[in-house]
Design a protein around this motif. Structure first.
Motif, short mmCIF file in Angstrom:
data_model
loop_
_atom_site.label_atom_id
_atom_site.label_comp_id
_atom_site.label_asym_id
_atom_site.label_seq_id
_atom_site.Cartn_x
_atom_site.Cartn_y
_atom_site.Cartn_z
N THR A 1 -47.26 8.89 -14.70
CA THR A 1 -46.05 8.07 -14.77
C THR A 1 -46.46 6.61 -14.66
O THR A 1 -47.36 6.26 -13.88
N ASP A 2 -45.78 5.73 -15.43
CA ASP A 2 -46.11 4.31 -15.43
C ASP A 2 -44.85 3.52 -15.07
O ASP A 2 -43.71 3.99 -15.28
N VAL A 3 -45.07 2.30 -14.54
CA VAL A 3 -43.95 1.46 -14.10
C VAL A 3 -44.29 0.00 -14.39
O VAL A 3 -45.47 -0.40 -14.36
N CYS A 4 -43.25 -0.79 -14.67
CA CYS A 4 -43.39 -2.24 -14.83
C CYS A 4 -42.04 -2.88 -14.52
O CYS A 4 -41.03 -2.19 -14.36
N TYR A 5 -42.04 -4.20 -14.41
CA TYR A 5 -40.82 -4.97 -14.15
C TYR A 5 -40.46 -5.78 -15.39
O TYR A 5 -41.33 -6.12 -16.20
N SER A 6 -39.18 -6.07 -15.51
CA SER A 6 -38.77 -7.06 -16.51
C SER A 6 -39.18 -8.45 -16.01
O SER A 6 -39.46 -8.64 -14.83
N GLU A 7 -39.23 -9.41 -16.91
CA GLU A 7 -39.76 -10.73 -16.55
C GLU A 7 -38.92 -11.42 -15.49
O GLU A 7 -39.43 -12.21 -14.70
N ASN A 8 -37.60 -11.16 -15.45
CA ASN A 8 -36.75 -11.79 -14.43
C ASN A 8 -36.75 -11.00 -13.13
O ASN A 8 -36.15 -11.44 -12.15
N GLY A 9 -37.41 -9.85 -13.09
CA GLY A 9 -37.49 -9.06 -11.87
C GLY A 9 -36.25 -8.31 -11.51
O GLY A 9 -36.16 -7.76 -10.39
N GLN A 10 -35.26 -8.23 -12.41
CA GLN A 10 -34.00 -7.57 -12.08
C GLN A 10 -34.04 -6.06 -12.37
O GLN A 10 -33.23 -5.33 -11.82
N ASN A 11 -34.93 -5.61 -13.24
CA ASN A 11 -34.95 -4.21 -13.64
C ASN A 11 -36.35 -3.63 -13.45
O ASN A 11 -37.36 -4.30 -13.69
N ILE A 12 -36.37 -2.35 -13.06
CA ILE A 12 -37.60 -1.56 -13.01
C ILE A 12 -37.61 -0.64 -14.22
O ILE A 12 -36.60 0.01 -14.52
N ILE A 13 -38.73 -0.60 -14.92
CA ILE A 13 -38.84 0.21 -16.14
C ILE A 13 -39.94 1.23 -15.91
O ILE A 13 -41.07 0.88 -15.53
N THR A 14 -39.63 2.50 -16.15
CA THR A 14 -40.60 3.59 -15.95
C THR A 14 -40.65 4.47 -17.20
O THR A 14 -39.70 4.52 -17.99
N CYS A 15 -41.78 5.14 -17.38
CA CYS A 15 -41.93 6.16 -18.43
C CYS A 15 -42.78 7.29 -17.85
O CYS A 15 -43.57 7.07 -16.93
N GLY A 16 -42.61 8.50 -18.41
CA GLY A 16 -43.30 9.64 -17.84
C GLY A 16 -43.64 10.72 -18.82
O GLY A 16 -43.49 10.56 -20.05
N ASN A 17 -44.07 11.83 -18.26
CA ASN A 17 -44.55 12.96 -19.06
C ASN A 17 -43.44 13.67 -19.80
O ASN A 17 -43.72 14.47 -20.70
N ASP A 18 -42.19 13.42 -19.44
CA ASP A 18 -41.06 14.04 -20.14
C ASP A 18 -40.68 13.31 -21.41
O ASP A 18 -39.77 13.74 -22.14
N GLY A 19 -41.36 12.18 -21.72
CA GLY A 19 -41.09 11.45 -22.95
C GLY A 19 -39.94 10.47 -22.86
O GLY A 19 -39.52 9.93 -23.89
N ASP A 20 -39.42 10.22 -21.66
CA ASP A 20 -38.28 9.31 -21.49
C ASP A 20 -38.75 7.97 -20.92
O ASP A 20 -39.72 7.91 -20.15
N VAL A 21 -38.02 6.91 -21.31
CA VAL A 21 -38.18 5.58 -20.71
C VAL A 21 -36.87 5.26 -20.01
O VAL A 21 -35.80 5.28 -20.62
N ARG A 22 -36.95 4.99 -18.71
CA ARG A 22 -35.75 4.74 -17.91
C ARG A 22 -35.77 3.31 -17.38
O ARG A 22 -36.82 2.80 -16.97
N ILE A 23 -34.57 2.69 -17.40
CA ILE A 23 -34.40 1.31 -16.94
C ILE A 23 -33.51 1.35 -15.71
O ILE A 23 -32.35 1.79 -15.78
N TRP A 24 -34.08 0.93 -14.56
CA TRP A 24 -33.39 1.00 -13.27
C TRP A 24 -32.96 -0.40 -12.85
O TRP A 24 -33.73 -1.37 -12.96
N VAL A 25 -31.75 -0.51 -12.32
CA VAL A 25 -31.31 -1.77 -11.73
C VAL A 25 -32.03 -2.00 -10.42
O VAL A 25 -32.47 -3.10 -10.10
N ASP A 26 -32.19 -0.94 -9.66
CA ASP A 26 -32.94 -0.96 -8.40
C ASP A 26 -33.37 0.47 -8.12
O ASP A 26 -32.97 1.41 -8.85
N ILE A 27 -34.15 0.66 -7.09
CA ILE A 27 -34.59 2.03 -6.79
C ILE A 27 -33.42 2.90 -6.34
O ILE A 27 -33.48 4.13 -6.42
N ASP A 28 -32.34 2.27 -5.88
CA ASP A 28 -31.16 3.03 -5.47
C ASP A 28 -30.23 3.33 -6.62
O ASP A 28 -29.14 3.89 -6.39
N ASP A 29 -30.60 2.95 -7.84
CA ASP A 29 -29.75 3.19 -9.01
C ASP A 29 -29.71 4.69 -9.29
O ASP A 29 -30.73 5.32 -9.58
#
Length: 945
Positions: free
Chosen positions: A17-45
Motif C-alpha cells: 500500500t502507498d500513501v502521499c499528500y496533496s500539495e496543500n496538505g488537506q487530503n491523504i491519497i492512498t492506493c493498494g492491492n485492490d486496485g483502488d485509489v482513495r482520497i481522504w479528507v483526514d484519517i477520520d474520514d
C-alpha cells in the motif's frame, strides 16, 4: 509533547500500500492491492472518494494538480485532480512499476520497475529524460536531488547507486540492500531521500541505522539509530523543513530523529507489527506523518516534531541520549534520590547532571571526530523466516495455488464479495476425479497426496481432510483453543500439521490420531513421503544474514517410530523456499538462491543436485519447483519471469531441468563422466548397468591416454567392479601399458583379501531402517558394492532372478478335494522360512509328493515345463557345466519329455492301486497323471500292437 499515534483504519486489501499528500496538505491519497485509489479528507474520514484504476495499484504520487498512479498494466497513468479523469500515460515498462516519486522543487518524476530499469520522466510524458539501465535486479526505490543534479536508486541486486544526471554516470555505489528476486518478496524497500531544502545530504537505511551522506565528498556524516530498534530499517524520509528524519522498520516501528543533533524524539510501535510500506509528511509542516502497512491499513502520527519534544529527553528508558559513564551516573542518581529539600538549590544537581554529563560529553565527542556518530550498536540479525507451504503462492492473492506437486494442483479463487472456492485437479484422472468445494472456513493451507486432500486454516484452527480411498469420506480435527496450525503436509500414509505450540500432530489418512511430537523450535515447513514426515524448524535464532534451520525425519512403521535430526544447509543470506521428497523417497530442499539439495540417508550428507538460477535468463527470473524425480534425473519446475511465483491464468507450462552435481570444470569430458558416476551412485537413477560400465571405461581410457596410470589404477580400485576389471586390463594391454595391465590382473586377488578385513573392521550404523522409505543395511555385499552400480539396482535384479512363484493348485478331475482329509506328514518340521528357496517351498506345500518322488527331476503333479525347468535349472547346470543357455534349454526339454513319459507309464498301476487300497473302495479313483490327447493315445496303442 510526545509523539501520538492515531488508531489504524482499513484502507485497502492486504498487500503493498502507498500513501502521499496533496500539495496543500488537506487530503491523504492512498492506493493498494485492490486496485483502488482513495482520497481522504483526514484519517477520520469514513467515506473517502474511491476510484478503481485496475486490478492493483502499487504507487501513487501527487504533482501539480495531477495524480500519477502505477497500474497493473506496467504503466504510469496520469489522472486529473480532483475530477480523476485519465490524462495520458507518462511512461511504460515491461514489468511492474515499483515506485513513483517527485519533490516540490523539481518538474520531473522518478519511476522504477522490476524490469531492472529506472527513469526520470517529464510530467507531460514523451521520451524519458534519463534512463538508468545498469541494474541487475528489480529496482526498489528512487530519490532525486531538489536541484536535479543527482539521483539515487536501490536495486534488488544488493547495490545502492548514486547517479550524476548531467553525465549519466554512477558516482557512488554502496552495498546495503538485501538481495531479492522480486519487488513483492522484498521486506526492506531501502527507500532513501535527499535533504529537501538544499540537497546537501542523502539519507539511506542500512540495517538498524540510517546513514547520512555528504553529497559533496560522499563521505558518511552521521548515523541515526536507537537501542529499541531490533530489526532492519526499511525506509526513511525527510520532513519538509529538512530538520527531522523519520524511519520505519520491517516490524512496524517508526522513529523520528532531529537531523542537527541526532537525538531521537520518539519511537512508535506498530499495534500488529506489520511492515510499514510507505510514509509521507504533511507538507503544511505541522509534524503530521501518515503511513500505510502491508496489511492495507492507514495510520497517522501527530506531534512528530516541536520544541516541546526535547523536554522529555531525560526519560532514558524510552529515548536514546548520549552515552555516559555508568559510575558517575549512579553516584548522581543516588544523590538525587537521597536529597530531600524545598530549597531551590536542590535542583542544581539535576542541572549539573544534564550539563556536565550531557552537553559537555556531546561537545567532547564533536571535537574528537569530524562526524558526530554514535557508538556502533550490537549487530542486528535477520528476522526469522515465517512458516510457509511448499509449492504455494502468497495468501493475499485472489487467485492462487495452494499446492502443486506430482499428484495434482489445488487452486483457491476469492471473489470480490469475499466468497472463496477451492478446486482440486489431478494429473492422473484414473486416480480420482476433480473436486470442487466452497471454502467456508477460509482455508489458507493445502497439501495433496495419492490418498488424501488436506486443508487447514489458522483461525479458527481446524484440519479438514478428504480421503481419496474408497468412498471419499471427509473428516476434520479442531485444534485446542490457543493452538493454531501453521503448516501441513499430506503423504500416502500420514497427515501432519505443525502448530504454534511447537507440536507436530500426526494423523492417519482416515482420521486416526497417530502421534503428537514436540519440535525443538518454531516450525517452518513440513513434507512427507509414505509414512515418513520431514519437519523443518528454527534450531536457533537467525544470525547476521543466515537462517539456522534443522530438520527432523520421523519414520513410522507400525507401532515403531524412529527419528533423526539433521541440520538443513542453506546458501549464504538465503531462506528455504521448497521442501519435498523425490519419487524414491529422498528429502530434497531448495533455497532462495536457487540451489536444490538432496539428503542421502546412507551417508547422512546433503548433496547439491541442481542450480536452478543457472537455467534462468534474467536476474529476476525464478523457478517454481513442482517435483523432483531420481528415476528420470529431472526437476519439474515452472519458470517465473520477473516474479517468484506463477500466475494462475494462463496455466503455466512445466519444464524439466536436468539434475547435475556441481563438480569442477564441467565443460571438460573428464568432469562430465565423473559427474555421471557420482550422480548414479548416490541417486536412484534408472540407469542401465551396461551404460554405467561404458562410462567408467571411458573415464579409464582418458586417464590412460593422459599417461596417468596411477589415476587409472585408482579409478578401478574405487569402482571395484569384477566385470569391468578384465575389460580395463585388456584395454591397457592394447595401449602398451603392460605394467598397468599386470596391476589390474592382480587387483582381484587384493580385493578378496581386503573384503575379509572390511567385514571384520567396518560396522555400519543403522539409520531409520523402515521398510517403506529407507533401506540401510549392513550386508557384506554393501561394503564391497561398486560405485557405478547403485545398490538399489542390484536388489531389483536379485528379486527378479529369485522371485518366488506361487505353487500351482492341483486339478481334481473327478470331484472336489476332501479338504478335511488329514495328511500323514502335516506335522513334519520344515526348514526355516528365512532360508526357503523355491524348491524347498514347493516341498513344504507338497510333503506327500516330496516323499514319493525322491528324484528332484521328477515332475510334481501336473507341473508344466516352465515350472519344472525353473525349479531344476541349478541341478541341470551342475550336471551339464559345458552347455550354454540355449543348449541347456533344449537338453531340459528332452529330459522333461523322457521323465514325463516314464511317470505316465508308471502311474497306470502304482498310483491307482495305492489309492484303491487307501480308500478301501469308498472314494472314487483320482489320478494326477497328465492328460493325453486322443491322437497320442491312439498312437501309443498302435505302437504296442
Amino acid at each position: 509533547m510526545k509523539i501520538d499515534s492515531k488508531p489504524l483504519r482499513y484502507a485497502h486489501a492486504e498487500g503493498h500500500t502507498d500513501v502521499c499528500y496533496s500539495e496543500n496538505g488537506q487530503n491523504i491519497i492512498t492506493c493498494g492491492n485492490d486496485g483502488d485509489v482513495r482520497i481522504w479528507v483526514d484519517i477520520d474520514d469514513d467515506d473517502p472518494n474511491s476510484h478503481c484504476v485496475g486490478e492493483s495499484a502499487v504507487s501513487v504520487c501527487y504533482k501539480e494538480k495531477r495524480l500519477y498512479v502505477a497500474t497493473d498494466n506496467h504503466a504510469v497513468q496520469a489522472y486529473t485532480y480532483p475530477a480523476f479523469d485519465k490524462d495520458g500515460i507518462v511512461t511504460r515498462f515491461t514489468a511492474s512499476v515499483t515506485q513513483i516519486k517527485s519533490t516540490n522543487k523539481i518538474e520531473a518524476l522518478g519511476c522504477t520497475s522490476e524490469n531492472m530499469e529506472a527513469k526520470i520522466c517529464s510530467l507531460e510524458g514523451g521520451a524519458p529524460l534519463f534512463v538508468m539501465k545498469e541494474h541487475t535486479g528489480p529496482v526498489l526505490s528512487i530519490a532525486i536531488c531538489p536541484h536535479m543534479k543527482y539521483a539515487s536508486t536501490a536495486c534488488g541486486d544488493g547495490k545502492l547507486r548514486v547517479w550524476d544526471i548531467d553525465t549519466q554516470k554512477i558516482v557512488k555505489e554502496i552495498s546495503c540492500v538485501p538481495k531479492i528476486n522480486t519487488f513483492y518478496a522484498a521486506k526492506v524497500l531501502c527507500r532513501m531521500d535527499f535533504e529537501p531544502t538544499e540537497g546537501k545530504y542523502l539519507a539511506y537505511p542500512n540495517n538498524r541505522e540510517i546513514i547520512l551522506l555528504d553529497c559533496e565528498s560522499w563521505g558518511q556524516r552521521m548515523a541515526f539509530t536507537h537501542n529499541l530498534i531490533k530489526c532492519a530499517i526499511s525506509q526513511c524520509v525527510f520532513s519538509p523543513c529538512g530538520e527531522y528524519l523519520a524511519g520505519s522498520t520491517v516490524a512496524g516501528q517508526i522513529a523520528v530523529w532531529e537531523t542537527g543533533s541526532g537525538t531521537c524524539t520518539g519511537i512508535i510501535e506498530h499495534p500488529t507489527s506489520h511492515n510499514v510500506s510507505a510514509m509521507a509528511w504533511n507538507p503544511k509542516g505541522n509534524g503530521v506523518l501518515a503511513y500505510c502497512d502491508v496489511a492495507g491499513q492507514l495510520g497517522m502520527l501527530v506531534n512528530c516534531y516541536g520544541k516541546d519534544s526535547s523536554k522529555f529527553g531525560a526519560d532514558s528508558e524510552d529515548i536514546e541520549m548520549v552515552e555516559r559513564d555508568n559510575d558517575d551516573g549512579d553516584v548522581v542518581d543516588d544523590l538525587i534520590e537521597n536529597y530531600e529539600s524545598d530549597d531551590d538549590n536542590a535542583i542544581s544537581l539535576e542541572k549539573i547532571k544534564n550539563e556536565t554529563l550531557g552537553i559537555t560529553k556531546e561537545r567532547e565527542q564533536d571535537e574528537s571526530r569530524p562526524a558526530s556518530r554514535r557508538d556502533t550498536p550490537a549487530p542486528a540479525t535477520v528476522p526469522p523466516q515465517p512458516p510457509f507451504q511448499p509449492s504455494a503462492t502468497p495468501v493475499h492473492l485472489e487467485h492462487r495455488y495452494m499446492c502443486w506437486n506430482d499428484i495434482g494442483i489445488v487452486r483457491c479463487h476469492t471473489q470480490e464479495n469475499g466468497e472463496s472456492t477451492i478446486d482440486v485437479e489431478f494429473h492422473d484422472t484414473n486416480l480420482h476425479h476433480g473436486i470442487h468445494l466452497n471454502n467456508y472456513l477460509n482455508h489458507t493451507m493445502a497439501s495433496l497426496s495419492s490418498t488424501v486432500v488436506a486443508l487447514a486454516c489458522e483461525t479458527p484452527s481446524k484440519l479438514v481432510c478428504i480421503s481419496l480411498v474408497g468412498s471419499s469420506k471427509e473428516w476434520s480435527a479442531s485444534m485446542p483453543d490457543t493452538e493454531e496450525i501453521l503448516c501441513i503436509a499430506a503423504a500416502s500414509g500420514l497427515v501432519a500439521c505443525g502448530t504454534n505450540a511447537r507440536l507436530l500432530r500426526l494423523f492417519t489418512p482416515l482420521g486416526t490420531q497417530r502421534q503428537v511430537i514436540s519440535l525443538a523450535g518454531p516450525v517452518v515447513t513440513l513434507g512427507g513421503f509414505n509414512t515418513t514426515v520431514f519437519a523443518v524448524y528454527h534450531s536457533t535464532d537467525p544470525g547476521l544474514s543466515d537462517q539456522h534451520l534443522a530438520m527432523d525425519i520421523i519414520a513410522i512403521n507400525g507401532r515403531q517410530v524412529r527419528s533423526k535430526t539433521v541440520a538443513l544447509p542453506l546458501s549464504p543470506s538465503s531462506r528455504l523456499t521448497w521442501l519435498g521428497a523425490t519419487d524414491a523417497g529422498a528429502v530434497t530442499a531448495c533455497d532462495s538462491a536457487g540451489t536444490l539439495r538432496l539428503y542421502d540417508v546412507a551417508s547422512a550428507l546433503w548433496m547439491p543436485l541442481c542450480d536452478t538460477h543457472a537455467h534462468a535468463r534474467g536476474a529476476s527470473d525464478t523457478w517454481f519447483i513442482v517435483s523432483v524425480s531420481e528415476t528420470t534425473q529431472k526437476v519439474r519446475a515452472i519458470l517465473c519471469r520477473g516474479a517468484s511465483f506463477p500466475a494462475t491464468v494462463p496455466k503455466p507450462i512445466v519444464s524439466e531441468l536436468p539434475i547435475q552435481i556441481p563438480l569442477c570444470e564441467l565443460d571438460t569430458e573428464k568432469s562430465q563422466y565423473e559427474e555421471q558416476l557420482v550422480r548414479w551412485a548416490h541417486t536412484t537413477a534408472d540407469v542401465d548397468v551396461k551404460t554405467a560400465r561404458e562410462t567408467a571405461l571411458k573415464l579409464f581410457a582418458l586417464a590412460c591416454r593422459s599417461e596417468i596410470e596411477q589415476r587409472a589404477l585408482e579409478l578401478m580400485e574405487l569402482l571395484k567392479d569384477d566385470r569391468l576389471l578384465p575389460l580395463a586390463a585388456k584395454y591397457a594391454s592394447r595401449l602398451g601399458r603392460v605394467h598397468l595391465a599386470d596391476k589390474l590382473t592382480n587387483l582381484a586377488e587384493t580385493w578378496e583379501k581386503d573384503d575379509k578385513l572390511n567385514v571384520a573392521q567396518n560396522s555400519h550404523f543403522t539409520e531409520l531402517d523402515t521398510q517403506e522409505t529407507y533401506d540401510v543395511t549392513n550386508a557384506e555385499e554393501d561394503l564391497n558394492a561398486s560405485l557405478i552400480i547403485p545398490q538399489k539396482v542390484k536388489e531389483k535384479k536379485l528379486e527378479a532372478e529369485t522371485s518366488l512363484k506361487p505353487v500351482p493348485i492341483k486339478s481334481s478331475p473327478g470331484r472336489a478335494r476332501n479338504i478335511f482329509k488329514k495328511q500323514a506328514s502335516s506335522t513334519k518340521n520344515g526348514p526355516s522360512p528365512l532360508s526357503l528357496t523355491e524348491r524347498t517351498l514347493v516341498e513344504v506345500h507338497n510333503p506327500a509328493d516330496a516323499s514319493e518322488n525322491d528324484d528332484p527331476l521328477t515332475p510334481i503333479g501336473s507341473e508344466t515345463f516352465v515350472d519344472w525347468f525353473t525349479r531344476n535349472k541349478s541341478v541341470l547346470e551342475t550336471q551339464n557345466p559345458g552347455l550354454g543357455p540355449s543348449e541347456l534349454t533344449r537338453h531340459g526339454i528332452k529330459l522333461f519329455k523322457t521323465v514325463q513319459g516314464k511317470n505316465a507309464a508308471s502311474s497306470e498301476n502304482g498310483p491307482k492301486r495305492k489309492l484303491d487300497e487307501d480308500s478301501n473302495g469308498t472314494d472314487p479313483v483320482v489320478s494326477n497323471a497328465p492328460k493325453q490327447s486322443k491322437l497320442s493315445s491312439f498312437a501309443f496303442q498302435k505302437k504296442d500292437k
